[in-house]
Structures are given as C-alpha cells and as structure tokens.
Enzyme design. Structure first.
Site, PDB file in Angstrom:
ATOM      1  N   CYS A 165     -75.284 -24.681 -59.254  1.00  0.00           N
ATOM      2  CA  CYS A 165     -74.098 -25.326 -59.821  1.00  0.00           C
ATOM      3  C   CYS A 165     -72.816 -24.610 -59.412  1.00  0.00           C
ATOM      4  CB  CYS A 165     -74.196 -25.356 -61.338  1.00  0.00           C
ATOM      5  SG  CYS A 165     -75.563 -26.353 -61.955  1.00  0.00           S
ATOM      6  N   HIS A 190     -69.622 -26.959 -64.162  1.00  0.00           N
ATOM      7  CA  HIS A 190     -69.614 -26.641 -65.593  1.00  0.00           C
ATOM      8  C   HIS A 190     -68.874 -25.348 -65.867  1.00  0.00           C
ATOM      9  CE1 HIS A 190     -72.628 -23.434 -65.140  1.00  0.00           C
ATOM     10  NE2 HIS A 190     -73.269 -24.255 -64.314  1.00  0.00           N
TER      11      HIS A 190
END
Length: 194
Positions: free
Chosen positions: A170, A154
């Site tokens: 992440c 992301h």
C-alpha cells in the site's frame, strides 16, 4: 618587533592556539543547519519536485493521483485542475510487493477495518483475522480502496514509516494528510503507481 624577533616560545604558543581556533572558524563558515539542509535535499530532491498530470493521463477526469514509489511522494490533481497537492508517503518495502500501473479509487472509508492478506498470515502467524478502527490499526484513520484487490492508499499511526519503504504493497500517508486527500478525491479518481 620584527618577524625575526619573535621568540621560539611565542611561535610555539601561536602554533598551538591555531588548531583550537580553526574548528570555530570552520563552524562559522558552514553552519550545521546548512549542512543538514543540503544533505536532506540531496537525499530527497525528487520528493519535492512537482509533476504534470499530462505526463500520466489523457485528461483529469474526476481527478488524478500519481504515487511515485521512487521519490516516495503522492501527487493529486482535482478534476477541475484548480487543486494540486503533494504528499510524502511510505511505499512497498520491496519490488515484489510493488504493483505499478493504472487503477482508480473504487471505495472510501473513514475508520477502515484491516484484514491481513493470506501472505501476511504466512509470514506472521500472530496477526489477527480482522482489526477494527483504532490506534493499533495499520490503515490509520482513512482509506482509499483501489480497483486492485488488497491495494490501498491509507493513513498510518506510525509516522516513522513515512518516507520509507515500509509497507506490504500500500501507499501510506500521515493521518492528517489522508484525511485531506479523502475529502478531495472522489470515487472514480484515476490512480497511477510508478
């Protein structure tokens, strides 16, 4: 005037002036920009090294991504092999938060909603249950959801995180780079975290 005729006062004046000139001479020989570039390259040498997709996948399929948590770089190859991109990333802050292995993109979202995990709520009791899109959302402007629950590639609004061990699992990219990758990588793109 010969060497033996130099006065004591002249010798002392010359010796005193030498240290004052030396720093300027040294700066001229090793410019600061060169010193900074060399130390930057030493720290980040692997971040700028290309990879071969064949070292990680049997075929390109719909596309391939290798997220290298050591060099903090993400490598992307299009399914036709025509496009190769290399992006700087943020990576998980510890080995306990780092998942390695094979996954794939199962969903893509512009303006993602962030839902903190249960372990995040245990560590930080002031987190919201859900955060919608916007400048405070830690997922940035775009998200690629992996087949592993709660693991994403992301964007981030906090550009200081890129190049660091700063995430809870992440892989983060600059918002403009995740927007580009979002458009390039179709659902089904294979992903490997190393």
């Amino acid at each position: 005037m010969t060497m033996s005729q130099i006065s004591r006062r002249g010798f002392i004046a010359a010796a005193t002036a030498l240290p004052l000139c030396a720093p300027a001479v040294l700066r001229a020989e090793t410019p600061q920009a060169s010193i900074e570039a060399d130390s930057f390259t030493r720290r980040n040498i692997s971040s700028f090294t290309t990879m071969n997709w064949q070292d990680h996948f049997e075929s390109l399929g719909k596309g391939a991504i290798v997220a290298d948590t050591v060099s903090r770089a993400l490598h992307f190859w299009s399914g036709d092999g025509e496009t190769y991109k290399l992006y700087p990333t943020s990576v998980p802050r510890s080995d306990e938060l780092t998942r390695r292995g094979y996954s794939e993109i199962v969903r893509k979202k512009v303006g993602p909603t962030w839902t903190p995990t249960a372990s995040m709520h245990e560590r930080f009791d002031d987190l919201p249950e859900v955060m919608g899109p916007g400048p405070d959302n830690p997922l940035g402007t775009h998200a690629l959801y992996l087949s592993w629950p709660a693991y994403l590639i992301h964007g981030t609004h906090d550009t200081r995180k890129i190049g660091r061990r700063s995430s809870d699992g992440c892989i983060g990219l600059y918002n403009e780079k995740i927007a580009e990758l979002h458009d390039l990588a179709p659902i089904g793109t294979q992903v490997r975290l190393v």
